[in-house]
Design a protein around this motif. Structure first.
Motif, mmCIF file in Angstrom:
data_model
loop_
_atom_site.group_PDB
_atom_site.id
_atom_site.type_symbol
_atom_site.label_atom_id
_atom_site.label_comp_id
_atom_site.label_asym_id
_atom_site.label_seq_id
_atom_site.Cartn_x
_atom_site.Cartn_y
_atom_site.Cartn_z
ATOM 1 N N THR A 65 0.842 -1.190 0.000
ATOM 2 C CA THR A 65 0.000 0.000 0.000
ATOM 3 C C THR A 65 0.883 1.249 0.000
ATOM 4 O OG1 THR A 65 -0.070 0.093 2.406
ATOM 5 C CG2 THR A 65 -1.749 -1.255 1.309
ATOM 6 N N PRO A 66 0.341 2.376 -0.403
ATOM 7 C CA PRO A 66 1.119 3.620 -0.361
ATOM 8 C C PRO A 66 1.622 3.957 1.038
ATOM 9 C CG PRO A 66 -0.844 3.898 -1.710
ATOM 10 C CD PRO A 66 -0.969 2.561 -1.056
ATOM 11 N N SER A 67 0.827 3.616 2.064
ATOM 12 C CA SER A 67 1.255 3.908 3.433
ATOM 13 C C SER A 67 2.484 3.087 3.813
ATOM 14 C CB SER A 67 0.120 3.628 4.418
ATOM 15 O OG SER A 67 -0.279 2.270 4.334
ATOM 16 N N ASP A 68 2.545 1.815 3.334
ATOM 17 C CA ASP A 68 3.726 0.986 3.605
ATOM 18 C C ASP A 68 4.973 1.584 2.965
ATOM 19 O OD1 ASP A 68 2.233 -0.785 5.070
ATOM 20 O OD2 ASP A 68 1.860 -2.128 3.377
ATOM 21 N N SER A 69 4.833 2.039 1.736
ATOM 22 C CA SER A 69 5.965 2.641 1.033
ATOM 23 C C SER A 69 6.434 3.907 1.732
ATOM 24 C CB SER A 69 5.580 2.949 -0.417
ATOM 25 O OG SER A 69 5.213 1.766 -1.097
ATOM 26 N N ALA A 70 5.480 4.722 2.195
ATOM 27 C CA ALA A 70 5.840 5.954 2.892
ATOM 28 C C ALA A 70 6.549 5.642 4.207
ATOM 29 C CB ALA A 70 4.588 6.790 3.152
ATOM 30 N N LEU A 71 6.063 4.598 4.915
ATOM 31 C CA LEU A 71 6.682 4.226 6.180
ATOM 32 C C LEU A 71 8.111 3.740 5.964
ATOM 33 C CD1 LEU A 71 6.425 3.809 9.226
ATOM 34 C CD2 LEU A 71 5.497 1.525 8.768
ATOM 35 N N ARG A 72 8.300 2.939 4.919
ATOM 36 C CA ARG A 72 9.648 2.449 4.610
ATOM 37 C C ARG A 72 10.577 3.611 4.256
ATOM 38 N NH1 ARG A 72 10.373 -3.003 3.397
ATOM 39 N NH2 ARG A 72 8.489 -4.276 3.616
ATOM 40 N N ARG A 73 10.047 4.572 3.510
ATOM 41 C CA ARG A 73 10.869 5.706 3.098
ATOM 42 C C ARG A 73 11.257 6.559 4.313
ATOM 43 N NH1 ARG A 73 7.529 7.756 0.148
ATOM 44 N NH2 ARG A 73 6.826 9.557 1.383
ATOM 45 N N ILE A 74 10.282 6.785 5.199
ATOM 46 C CA ILE A 74 10.573 7.580 6.400
ATOM 47 C C ILE A 74 11.596 6.871 7.285
ATOM 48 C CG2 ILE A 74 9.584 8.485 8.540
ATOM 49 C CD1 ILE A 74 6.982 8.966 7.004
ATOM 50 N N THR A 75 11.417 5.551 7.454
ATOM 51 C CA THR A 75 12.359 4.782 8.268
ATOM 52 C C THR A 75 13.761 4.836 7.679
ATOM 53 O OG1 THR A 75 10.579 3.274 8.940
ATOM 54 C CG2 THR A 75 12.851 2.514 9.254
ATOM 55 N N HIS A 76 13.837 4.710 6.365
ATOM 56 C CA HIS A 76 15.130 4.764 5.690
ATOM 57 C C HIS A 76 15.786 6.126 5.868
ATOM 58 C CE1 HIS A 76 18.232 4.000 2.694
ATOM 59 N NE2 HIS A 76 17.899 5.136 2.091
ATOM 60 N N GLU A 77 14.989 7.194 5.742
ATOM 61 C CA GLU A 77 15.531 8.543 5.883
ATOM 62 C C GLU A 77 16.016 8.797 7.305
ATOM 63 O OE1 GLU A 77 12.483 11.139 4.602
ATOM 64 O OE2 GLU A 77 12.752 10.740 2.457
ATOM 65 N N VAL A 78 15.268 8.301 8.306
ATOM 66 C CA VAL A 78 15.683 8.473 9.694
ATOM 67 C C VAL A 78 17.002 7.756 9.962
ATOM 68 C CG1 VAL A 78 15.105 7.938 12.098
ATOM 69 C CG2 VAL A 78 13.353 8.864 10.576
ATOM 70 N N LEU A 79 17.102 6.503 9.491
ATOM 71 C CA LEU A 79 18.343 5.750 9.682
ATOM 72 C C LEU A 79 19.510 6.410 8.971
ATOM 73 C CD1 LEU A 79 17.077 2.059 9.371
ATOM 74 C CD2 LEU A 79 17.756 3.272 11.440
ATOM 75 N N GLU A 80 19.258 6.933 7.757
ATOM 76 C CA GLU A 80 20.316 7.610 7.025
ATOM 77 C C GLU A 80 20.753 8.881 7.746
ATOM 78 O OE1 GLU A 80 22.157 6.914 4.409
ATOM 79 O OE2 GLU A 80 21.252 4.916 4.327
ATOM 80 N N PHE A 81 19.784 9.569 8.367
ATOM 81 C CA PHE A 81 20.115 10.788 9.107
ATOM 82 C C PHE A 81 21.044 10.472 10.267
ATOM 83 C CE2 PHE A 81 19.138 13.357 12.893
ATOM 84 C CZ PHE A 81 19.545 14.611 12.449
ATOM 85 N N PHE A 82 20.709 9.445 11.059
ATOM 86 C CA PHE A 82 21.548 9.095 12.201
ATOM 87 C C PHE A 82 22.888 8.529 11.754
ATOM 88 C CE2 PHE A 82 17.478 9.127 14.553
ATOM 89 C CZ PHE A 82 17.863 9.917 15.614
ATOM 90 N N ARG A 83 22.891 7.764 10.658
ATOM 91 C CA ARG A 83 24.149 7.231 10.149
ATOM 92 C C ARG A 83 25.062 8.361 9.693
ATOM 93 N NH1 ARG A 83 22.193 4.149 6.587
ATOM 94 N NH2 ARG A 83 22.104 2.252 7.856
#
Length: 479
Positions: free
Chosen positions: A7-25
């Motif tokens: 679903t679009p919500s799953d894709s958005a959640l994955r993208r947000i999670t990826h961006e957060v991890l990239e920010f901390f990395r």
């Protein structure tokens, strides 16, 4: 079976999670010190929320935010100061939270951030290793050339982290076993001592100073075995993990000790005995402290007070009854604190040693700072002077602000502020009665003292710039 559609919500959640991890990395790679402070402040906020829960308090009520915040700060920063009665205010759940918080704080802000950064990055990269190594040598976060052999080499960071965890568990376990018989003999029920002995061991090794029983150390005031074990635990916690790492490898080969280990141990032992002698001289005729005791009790308790003012935080005597001269000596010892990368606070004993050696070298007319056949680079002295200046500035500002808020006696305010900056935990009684604005100022002072002035300076400086030119020389008049 056909794969379920995303679903679009799953894709958005994955993208947000990826961006957060990239920010901390990215943050761990660009500024390890800033990431460390972020993690440290986040832990304080989390523990503030936990201490605010009704079932964390013994009476089942919500603890006021100022008290919950300061308890979280004092716990994570392994300080020992409190605005509430730590033995009676908290429920068993609250005491467990205090115990866990001190264990997390004892690992140290930089080492803990390294571990979290490793989890996020899934590997201990060069930047993370630099951050962990900075716990043994703050110059790594300060930047600039490091000309001498380091306390912990980059390839040894994994061993350092293992030493931190293992030494904490082993030392606290041994201390708890040594304390347990004394507690039972003092009348503590055996099942209660099973909890209080590890609690005392943790509070001693982490240099926190909280006590689980309302009487504090009063039942053990003349149990010299119990008090000696506490002093030994405080000493081990205050010398720092890099020194423990060195002693584990070269305990009986003093010549192989690093310069950092030698300076830390020698300065720590010298301040311990010097402080004991001074307290003995200043308090021997004070009937409210040492004046009514025999020679042995007076000497031992003077040494115990000297050990605790270095960062231990336990107290047998009423600190508020000490002579003003003794309070000033206590301020000096607390301001110095313990070793680098230890559970102690202050400007650190190596900072004092480097400055003292520089003064001695200048008096002898030497062009370089030398000791034990080694030359200490000038950039180390610059960092030591910066730490001293920043520490004095923090203490001065906090003292002025709290004195203005409370209108309290300057000596009492200065003592408690330095105790907060040095994460010691001793108090004249002022901290428990502070109004909320002063509590927040004291809490910020604790945070700045625990995080460390070098780490704060490294966090403020986004990048280090190299100047490729030299300006003309002109000598101002000094002195």
């Amino acid at each position: 079976m056909a794969e379920a559609k995303r679903t679009p919500s799953d894709s958005a959640l994955r993208r947000i999670t990826h961006e957060v991890l990239e920010f901390f990395r990215d943050l761990t790679q660009r500024s390890p010190a800033r990431f460390a402070i972020l993690i440290f402040v986040s832990l304080i906020l989390v523990f503030t929320g936990i201490f605010s829960l009704p079932f964390a308090a013994a009476d089942g009520r919500v603890t006021p935010f100022a008290d919950a915040f300061f308890t979280a700060v004092s716990t994570i920063c392994v300080t020992g100061l409190a605005t509430v009665d730590m033995a009676t205010h908290w429920s068993p759940f609250g005491h467990v939270v205090v115990f866990l918080g001190t264990q997390i704080g004892a690992v140290g802000v930089l080492t803990m951030a390294s571990i979290l950064g490793m989890i996020i990055s899934r590997r201990l990269g060069l930047r993370a290793k630099l951050m962990a190594a900075s716990d043994s040598n703050p110059l790594r976060t300060h930047g600039g050339p490091v000309n001498e052999g380091q306390t912990i080499q980059l390839g040894q960071v994994g061993s350092l982290l293992a030493t931190v965890a293992l030494s904490t568990l082993v030392i606290e376990g041994v201390i708890a076993v040594l304390l347990y018989p004394s507690m039972v003999l003092a009348g503590v029920p055996w099942y209660t001592a099973l909890w209080e002995a590890p609690f005392y061991a943790a509070m001693a090794f982490t240099n926190t100073g909280f006590t689980p029983n309302p009487q504090g150390l009063e039942p053990f005031a003349h149990d010299y075995w119990f008090l000696t074990v506490l002093m030994a635990a405080v000493f081990l916690g205050s010398i720092g993990f890099p020194v423990i790492y060195t002693l584990r490898k070269h305990l009986w080969h003093v010549r192989r000790w690093s310069l950092h280990a030698k300076l830390t141990i020698i300065t720590t032992v010298a301040l311990f005995f010097a402080g004991g002698v001074v307290f003995l001289i200043l308090e021997y005729d004070n009937l409210l402290t040492l004046g009514r005791q025999d020679a042995w009790d007076t000497t031992f308790q003077a040494l115990f007070l000297s050990a605790m003012t270095r960062s231990g935080g336990f107290a047998i005597l009423d600190i508020g009854e000490l002579n003003q001269s003794s309070l000033l000596v206590g301020c000096m010892l607390m301001f110095v604190g313990g070793g680098s990368a230890s559970t102690a606070g202050g400007i650190k004993v190596t900072t004092l040693a480097v400055i003292a050696l520089a003064v001695w070298s200048e008096a002898r007319g030497r062009t370089s700072n030398q000791v034990f056949g080694r030359r200490i680079p000038s950039d180390v002295l610059r960092v030591a002077l910066s730490v001293l200046a920043w520490g004095a500035t923090i203490v001065a500002i906090a003292t002025i602000v709290i004195t203005q808020i409370t209108k309290a006696d300057l000596g009492d305010v200065l003592f408690d502020v330095i105790s907060a900056f040095g994460t010691v935990g001793l108090s004249t009684g002022l901290t428990a009665d502070l109004p909320d604005p002063a509590v927040y100022v004291m809490g910020i002072t604790v945070i700045m003292g625990r995080v460390g002035t070098v780490t704060l300076a490294a966090a403020v400086a986004a990048t280090s710039r190299t100047q490729l030119y030299s300006l003309p020389v002109e000598r101002p008049i000094v002195g």
